[in-house]
Scaffold this motif. Structure first.
Motif, PDB file in Angstrom:
ATOM      1  N   LEU A 191      40.636  43.746  21.455  1.00  6.99           N
ATOM      2  CA  LEU A 191      41.429  42.711  22.104  1.00  6.99           C
ATOM      3  C   LEU A 191      41.834  43.093  23.525  1.00  6.99           C
ATOM      4  O   LEU A 191      42.074  42.228  24.363  1.00  6.99           O
ATOM      5  CB  LEU A 191      42.677  42.407  21.274  1.00  6.99           C
ATOM      6  N   PHE A 242      40.188  34.532  25.515  1.00  7.18           N
ATOM      7  CA  PHE A 242      41.356  34.437  24.652  1.00  7.18           C
ATOM      8  C   PHE A 242      42.484  33.661  25.325  1.00  7.18           C
ATOM      9  O   PHE A 242      43.438  33.252  24.667  1.00  7.18           O
ATOM     10  CB  PHE A 242      41.877  35.831  24.295  1.00  7.18           C
ATOM     11  N   ASP A 243      42.375  33.457  26.655  1.00  9.94           N
ATOM     12  CA  ASP A 243      43.457  32.868  27.428  1.00  9.94           C
ATOM     13  C   ASP A 243      42.967  31.686  28.262  1.00  9.94           C
ATOM     14  O   ASP A 243      41.776  31.587  28.587  1.00  9.94           O
ATOM     15  CB  ASP A 243      44.063  33.909  28.378  1.00  9.94           C
ATOM     16  N   GLU A 248      47.723  32.199  29.553  1.00  6.07           N
ATOM     17  CA  GLU A 248      48.396  32.003  28.269  1.00  6.07           C
ATOM     18  C   GLU A 248      47.374  31.977  27.140  1.00  6.07           C
ATOM     19  O   GLU A 248      46.254  31.482  27.305  1.00  6.07           O
ATOM     20  CB  GLU A 248      49.177  30.691  28.281  1.00  6.07           C
ATOM     21  N   LYS A 249      47.770  32.478  25.967  1.00  6.82           N
ATOM     22  CA  LYS A 249      46.875  32.500  24.818  1.00  6.82           C
ATOM     23  C   LYS A 249      46.449  31.079  24.437  1.00  6.82           C
ATOM     24  O   LYS A 249      47.252  30.140  24.482  1.00  6.82           O
ATOM     25  CB  LYS A 249      47.551  33.159  23.608  1.00  6.82           C
ATOM     26  N   THR A 251      46.057  28.294  22.069  1.00  7.84           N
ATOM     27  CA  THR A 251      46.832  28.043  20.856  1.00  7.84           C
ATOM     28  C   THR A 251      46.881  26.542  20.579  1.00  7.84           C
ATOM     29  O   THR A 251      46.077  25.776  21.114  1.00  7.84           O
ATOM     30  CB  THR A 251      48.253  28.648  20.988  1.00  7.84           C
ATOM     31  N   GLU A 278      42.111  32.998  14.653  1.00  4.67           N
ATOM     32  CA  GLU A 278      42.602  34.352  14.942  1.00  4.67           C
ATOM     33  C   GLU A 278      41.949  35.404  14.061  1.00  4.67           C
ATOM     34  O   GLU A 278      41.832  36.570  14.446  1.00  4.67           O
ATOM     35  CB  GLU A 278      44.125  34.393  14.782  1.00  4.67           C
ATOM     36  N   ILE A 332      46.691  30.534  17.025  1.00  6.80           N
ATOM     37  CA  ILE A 332      45.903  31.112  18.112  1.00  6.80           C
ATOM     38  C   ILE A 332      44.417  31.055  17.770  1.00  6.80           C
ATOM     39  O   ILE A 332      44.022  31.189  16.610  1.00  6.80           O
ATOM     40  CB  ILE A 332      46.357  32.560  18.374  1.00  6.80           C
ATOM     41  N   PHE A 334      40.163  31.522  19.839  1.00  8.59           N
ATOM     42  CA  PHE A 334      39.443  31.971  21.026  1.00  8.59           C
ATOM     43  C   PHE A 334      38.047  31.373  21.012  1.00  8.59           C
ATOM     44  O   PHE A 334      37.616  30.779  20.013  1.00  8.59           O
ATOM     45  CB  PHE A 334      39.395  33.500  21.114  1.00  8.59           C
TER      46      PHE A 334
END
Length: 360
Positions: A191, A242-243, A248-249, A251, A278, A332, A334
Motif C-alpha cells: 500500500l 487508491f486516491d 483522498e481515498k 470511497t 478493499e 474504500i 481502488f
C-alpha cells in the motif's frame, strides 16, 4: 523440470493477443512465449531446467534456462466477448505441455497430476510456513550468492533438510511470531508504493517490476502477495490508483475519469480499467460488469472526441450506462488500469493517465 525439459506447444494464433509468462520459483520472470516475444505462428518451445544439457527435436525452440526446477507458466489468451468463447476454447484445447521423452508420440499419456508438495496447514500448525519453506528450499536450491544468508537461517532451523520442530522453544516461538508479523508488513509495503512514481494519483511501476531479484520485501509484496507474478513492462503495464486527484481515498460516492481526444491509453493490444474493493475482490453489481476498456461495446464519446468513464455505485443514466464501471455502495476501493503491449511512452511514464475526479 528437474530431469528433462517440458515442451510448450501452441497453434497458429493469428492476430489474437496471447502470452505465456515463464516465472521462476521466486516469482521473477525469466522468459516469455507469445505474440510479442516469439510471434503468432504455431510453435513448440522447450522449457529447460537448471543444469540440463542435451539435444532437442528438430523445430523445437529453446527458451532461456529456468532458474529453478519448478516454474509457473502463466498463460493469457484474449477473448472478445462471450461470442468468442468457442474460438478461444478451440485454441486452448491445442495448448500442450509435454515431457521431452513423450514429445512426438501419438496418443502419449501425460500424467494428469505430478507429485506436488501440499503446503502444511497453518491453521493446524503455527510453524507451517517454515516447514513448507524448508521443503521448497530442498526442491529449489537458492543460488550460491545467498550462501551467507542461508547459513544464518540454518542457525534457527530454516533450510533444506532442516527441522524447525527441533529448535529450542524460544526459537520456535520467535518463528511463529515472525510469520504472523510478516504478512501485515508486506501489506503495508504494497500500500505504501514507496517504489512507485506517482502521477495524477496513479502509481507507475519501476523498470524492475517482474525482476525485483534480491529485494525480498518488494518481490514478496508486489509479485507474490498482489498477483503471484508480475509481467515485464514491455508486456504489460498496470497502473493502480487508491486516491482521487485531491489525494483522498477512493470511497463511497461518484467519480469519473476523462481521457482527452487522442489521449486514450497507448497500446498495441488492449487496455482495461477494473475496480476492486478493499479486500482486493471484484465488486458485485447489477449489470455484471467488472472491467471497462477499449473492447467495451457502445462507449459514448464526447462531442470533442474525449471519453469520460463513470466510476460509481449507481447507474449514471441509460444514455451513459455503457461508460459505467460499478464501484461499491460503501467503503474504500481502488482501480487498476491494465495496458497490454504498452507503447514506449507508457513504459517510460511519459504518457500521463488523467486523475480520477470526485463528482460533487
Amino acid at each position: 523440470m528437474s530431469t528433462e525439459p517440458v515442451i510448450l506447444s501452441h497453434p497458429e494464433m493469428g492476430d489474437r493477443y496471447f502470452t505465456f509468462e515463464l516465472v521462476g520459483i521466486t516469482s521473477d520472470n525469466y522468459d516469455y512465449v507469445g505474440r510479442r516475444a516469439t510471434g503468432s505462428h504455431a510453435g513448440d518451445f522447450a522449457l529447460v531446467g537448471p543444469g540440463w544439457e542435451g539435444e532437442l527435436p528438430a523445430g523445437v525452440r529453446r527458451t532461456a534456462t529456468a532458474p529453478s526446477p519448478w516454474i509457473l507458466v502463466l498463460g493469457r489468451t484474449l477473448i472478445d466477448g462471450e461470442h468468442d468463447l468457442p474460438a478461444v476454447h478451440a485454441l486452448q484445447d491445442q495448448y500442450r505441455l509435454t515431457p521431452l521423452h513423450l514429445f512426438g508420440e501419438q496418443g502419449a499419456a501425460v500424467p494428469e497430476r505430478r507429485d506436488v508438495l501440499e503446503p502444511v496447514d497453518q491453521e493446524r500448525d503455527p510453524l507451517a510456513p517454515w516447514k513448507t519453506l524448508n521443503a521448497m528450499l530442498a526442491e529449489n536450491p537458492p543460488p550460491e550468492r545467498h550462501e551467507i544468508l542461508l547459513r544464518q537461517f540454518a542457525e534457527i532451523g530454516v533450510g533444506a533438510g532442516l527441522d524447525v520442530e527441533a529448535q529450542p522453544e524460544s526459537v520456535r516461538q520467535g518463528l511463529i511470531a515472525a510469520a504472523a508479523a510478516g504478512l501485515p508488513m508486506l501489506q503495508e509495503q504494497l500500500l505504501s508504493g514507496d517504489w512507485a512514481k506517482l502521477i495524477n494519483g496513479w502509481r507507475y511501476p519501476p523498470r524492475e517490476m517482474g525482476h525485483f531479484g534480491d529485494d525480498f520485501v518488494k518481490r514478496a509484496a508486489e509479485q507474490a502477495l498482489f498477483g503471484v507474478a508480475a509481467n515485464d513492462l514491455e508486456e504489460t503495464v498496470y497502473l493502480v490508483a487508491f486516491d482521487d486527484e485531491e489525494g483522498e481515498k477512493l470511497t463511497t460516492g461518484r467519480y469519473e475519469i476523462r481521457f482527452a481526444a487522442g489521449a486514450l491509453p497507448p497500446v498495441d493490444a488492449f487496455w482495461s480499467l477494473t475496480a476492486y474493493d478493499e479486500a482486493r475482490n471484484l465488486i458485485s453489481n447489477p449489470i455484471d460488469r467488472y472491467s471497462i476498456g477499449d473492447r467495451t461495446r457502445g462507449l459514448v464519446t464526447e462531442p470533442d472526441g474525449g471519453l469520460t468513464l463513470h466510476l460509481q455505485p449507481d447507474s449514471p443514466g441509460a444514455d451513459r450506462e455503457n461508460n459505467w464501471l460499478p464501484t461499491p455502495q460503501e467503503g474504500i476501493w481502488f482501480v487498476a488500469l491494465r495496458m497490454y503491449l504498452p507503447r514506449p511512452e507508457v513504459v517510460d511514464a511519459r504518457w500521463q493517465c488523467p486523475p480520477i475526479s470526485r463528482v460533487r
